[in-house]
Write a protein that holds these residues in place. Structure first.
Motif, PDB file in Angstrom:
ATOM      1  N   TYR A 317      46.148  70.763  92.289  1.00 60.65           N
ATOM      2  CA  TYR A 317      44.859  70.616  92.955  1.00 60.65           C
ATOM      3  C   TYR A 317      44.163  71.968  93.067  1.00 60.65           C
ATOM      4  N   LEU A 318      44.931  72.993  93.447  1.00 58.91           N
ATOM      5  CA  LEU A 318      44.358  74.330  93.596  1.00 58.91           C
ATOM      6  C   LEU A 318      43.851  74.848  92.252  1.00 58.91           C
ATOM      7  N   ALA A 319      44.612  74.609  91.200  1.00 52.74           N
ATOM      8  CA  ALA A 319      44.184  75.037  89.858  1.00 52.74           C
ATOM      9  C   ALA A 319      42.886  74.345  89.462  1.00 52.74           C
ATOM     10  N   HIS A 337      39.103  67.603  96.455  1.00 56.55           N
ATOM     11  CA  HIS A 337      39.256  67.572  97.908  1.00 56.55           C
ATOM     12  C   HIS A 337      39.421  66.150  98.431  1.00 56.55           C
ATOM     13  N   PHE A 338      38.675  65.214  97.847  1.00 53.37           N
ATOM     14  CA  PHE A 338      38.780  63.831  98.304  1.00 53.37           C
ATOM     15  C   PHE A 338      40.054  63.167  97.776  1.00 53.37           C
ATOM     16  N   ASP A 339      40.409  63.448  96.515  1.00 54.36           N
ATOM     17  CA  ASP A 339      41.625  62.854  95.948  1.00 54.36           C
ATOM     18  C   ASP A 339      42.873  63.338  96.679  1.00 54.36           C
ATOM     19  N   ASP A 348      30.591  62.162 103.114  1.00 50.14           N
ATOM     20  CA  ASP A 348      29.681  61.992 101.982  1.00 50.14           C
ATOM     21  C   ASP A 348      30.083  62.967 100.872  1.00 50.14           C
ATOM     22  N   GLN A 349      30.589  62.429  99.754  1.00 45.25           N
ATOM     23  CA  GLN A 349      31.067  63.295  98.679  1.00 45.25           C
ATOM     24  C   GLN A 349      29.928  64.073  98.026  1.00 45.25           C
ATOM     25  N   GLU A 350      28.757  63.482  97.905  1.00 43.92           N
ATOM     26  CA  GLU A 350      27.626  64.187  97.301  1.00 43.92           C
ATOM     27  C   GLU A 350      27.176  65.356  98.179  1.00 43.92           C
ATOM     28  N   LEU A 351      27.169  65.134  99.485  1.00 43.61           N
ATOM     29  CA  LEU A 351      26.793  66.199 100.405  1.00 43.61           C
ATOM     30  C   LEU A 351      27.833  67.312 100.386  1.00 43.61           C
ATOM     31  N   PHE A 352      29.096  66.910 100.271  1.00 47.50           N
ATOM     32  CA  PHE A 352      30.159  67.907 100.183  1.00 47.50           C
ATOM     33  C   PHE A 352      30.022  68.721  98.899  1.00 47.50           C
ATOM     34  N   LYS A 353      29.672  68.062  97.802  1.00 45.60           N
ATOM     35  CA  LYS A 353      29.462  68.772  96.539  1.00 45.60           C
ATOM     36  C   LYS A 353      28.348  69.805  96.681  1.00 45.60           C
ATOM     37  N   GLU A 385      35.294  72.793 107.138  1.00 47.83           N
ATOM     38  CA  GLU A 385      35.390  72.512 108.567  1.00 47.83           C
ATOM     39  C   GLU A 385      34.275  71.564 109.003  1.00 47.83           C
ATOM     40  N   LYS A 386      33.087  71.706 108.412  1.00 47.49           N
ATOM     41  CA  LYS A 386      31.943  70.860 108.775  1.00 47.49           C
ATOM     42  C   LYS A 386      32.137  69.419 108.305  1.00 47.49           C
ATOM     43  N   PHE A 387      33.093  69.211 107.394  1.00 46.37           N
ATOM     44  CA  PHE A 387      33.343  67.868 106.867  1.00 46.37           C
ATOM     45  C   PHE A 387      34.671  67.311 107.390  1.00 46.37           C
ATOM     46  N   GLN A 388      35.101  67.826 108.533  1.00 48.82           N
ATOM     47  CA  GLN A 388      36.295  67.332 109.217  1.00 48.82           C
ATOM     48  C   GLN A 388      37.552  67.427 108.357  1.00 48.82           C
TER      49      GLN A 388
END
Length: 515
Positions: A317-319, A337-339, A348-353, A385-388
């Protein structure tokens, strides 16, 4: 009740020390408990010197061994104390006055159950290093080997236990008073701290960590670990090979001996990369005081009380995260991050992106030599942190270790980035573990796993049916037995079809790989 009274009394003493250094946590309660914040502000000495993190570090130093260790743990929790405070706590030096040589001798004899004159031909009473948990003495064995002997402080276990009980009590109350702190898991932080300290206070565990790290680098001429003298090692005593050489921050002495600092930096980068990505087991406190250079130019690490582990899946995942940033593939970074479950699926994955893009875009066009991977991870954790995002202790420890390793690299050459030097190693690992061949190998491994489990699944189903039908306790109606047999046969056929399908998929994948 007795516990509460004891902890309250200790809190008064701690509060006075924090106030004397201007380090009472006023901001923590300013919104949720303004009256408490006001009371704390009255106790703070406003003219105490330094930044908030420096004042806190000074207070923790004054409070003694448990709190020095706590400060070191908090230095990897920028999400909890803020990046500026975490950086200041990272400078907290674990140094205390030494205890007497007579006390050290008594502990050694009690632990190893032999007179010290039988154990060592020479034992130096003057400690060469003294920290919060243990101190180190030089000695020589009867067969002429130079060794370093680490000895736990007298009474240190009891002192830590009392302070850990207090910290658990405080963490529990902090969550009650400030519910938003629950996401940061303060109780879990203290429990992790307690486990870490318990391991550090069993020097057999440190010796085992040193032995494991040494095994991972068997045959490596550029990086090594002191050998452990197991006959002179016990819970409160550890004896290891004494290292003759230079501390890695003695740059002028290293150069004067004819060694090339850039070559040493490359070796240090390779050693750290191999620990993290190849082995998943790394030295998590690789500051200059814990790294030496032998006259032959070999790097040797010491002090294995703080080690980190990362499983293979997290390394992958880190790679993928790093590949995503370097290729501006923010879809990949967000998906990882979600997987991995780092960020809750409810976000919201788009907002996280978009948030990830805000970190990655400033890196675009900059050479790898200008990029701090440790700083990149710190920024990523601040955004998540903002996305819990729940705390990932292993990644926080890795992030801080990367910053420490990068700092050590700058000591050797401030103009060269250690990751740039190990670029060939990084690229080879990426190809071997994240390239098409690696992905096909993972697929084949999964398919093989399914195929291996098929006979067991069918056998277990048959065993269950027979057990139920043959009087093992529950009696079934003959019609039920017949229905169960039909189900068993149908399920067996289905699993066999799945097995053949899996094998067919493997064959196709292999064909694609070889074409």
């Amino acid at each position: 009740m007795l516990r509460a009274l004891r902890n309250l009394g200790r809190m008064v003493s701690i509060g006075r020390t924090l106030g004397r250094h201007g380090a009472l946590p006023v901001d923590l309660f300013r919104d949720s408990a303004p009256f408490l914040a006001f009371i704390l502000s009255l106790g703070n000495r406003n003219k105490a010197p330094g930044r908030p993190g420096q004042r806190l570090a000074a207070a923790l130093q004054a409070l003694g061994p448990s709190f020095i260790k706590l400060g070191q743990v908090l230095s990897i929790r920028a999400d909890l104390v803020g990046e500026d405070v975490a950086n200041d706590l990272a400078e907290l030096r674990d140094r205390l006055p030494a205890f007497s040589g007579d006390a050290a001798r008594a502990i050694i004899e009690a632990e190893l159950e032999r007179p010290i004159t039988e154990l060592y031909a020479r034992f130096d009473d003057q400690a060469v290093a003294a920290a919060s948990i243990a101190q180190v003495h030089f000695a020589e064995t009867p067969d002429g080997r130079l060794v370093a002997v680490k000895v736990l402080r007298p009474g240190i276990e009891q002192a830590f236990q009392q302070d850990i009980d207090l910290l658990l009590w405080l963490a529990d109350w902090a969550v009650r008073v400030q519910p938003k702190l629950k996401r940061l898991k303060p109780v879990a932080v203290v429990e992790t701290f307690a486990r870490t300290v318990a391991l550090e206070m069993d020097l057999r565990m440190e010796a085992a960590a040193a032995s494991e790290l040494a095994g991972n680098f068997t045959g490596d001429a550029t990086f090594g670990v002191p050998s452990i003298d197991w006959d002179r090692t016990a819970k409160r005593v550890m004896t290891q090979e004494r290292i003759i050489g230079f501390s890695i921050d003695k740059v002028e002495e290293i150069r004067a001996s004819g060694l090339q600092t850039d070559q040493l930096l490359a070796h240090a980068a390779d050693a750290f990369f191999n620990q993290v990505f190849r082995d998943g087991f790394f030295h998590a406190d690789m500051h200059p005081g814990n790294m030496f250079v032998t006259p032959q130019g070999r790097l040797v690490a010491v002090d294995f009380g703080i080690m980190g582990r990362i499983d293979r899946q997290t390394r992958l995942y880190l790679a993928d995260m790093l590949i995503g940033f370097l290729n501006r593939d923010y879809d990949l970074v967000a998906k990882v991050h979600f997987d991995a479950g780092f960020v809750p699926a409810s976000q919201d994955q788009e907002l996280f992106k978009q948030a990830v893009r805000s970190i990655g875009e400033p890196l675009h066009g900059r050479p790898l030599s200008d990029i701090s991977v440790g700083r990149l991870l710190a920024q990523l954790f601040a955004v998540t942190e903002k996305f819990q995002m729940e705390t990932q202790p292993q990644l926080l420890l890795l992030q801080k270790s990367m910053l420490t390793a990068e700092g050590m690299g700058r000591v050797l050459n401030p103009h060269v980035n250690m990751w740039d030097l190990s670029r060939p190693l990084i690229e080879r690992w990426m190809i071997e573990n994240r390239g098409p061949e690696a992905r096909i190998a993972d697929l084949l491994s999964n398919v093989a796993g399914i195929a291996r489990r098929l006979p067991t699944l069918v056998r277990d189903l048959e065993r269950t049916a027979n057990m139920l039908a043959e009087g093992g306790g529950l009696r079934l109606h003959p019609d039920s037995v017949a229905a169960l047999a039909a189900v068993r046969e149908r399920e067996g056929r289905r699993w066999r079809r799945l097995g053949w399908a899996a094998l067919l998929l493997a064959a196709v994948a292999l064909g694609v790989a070889l074409s």
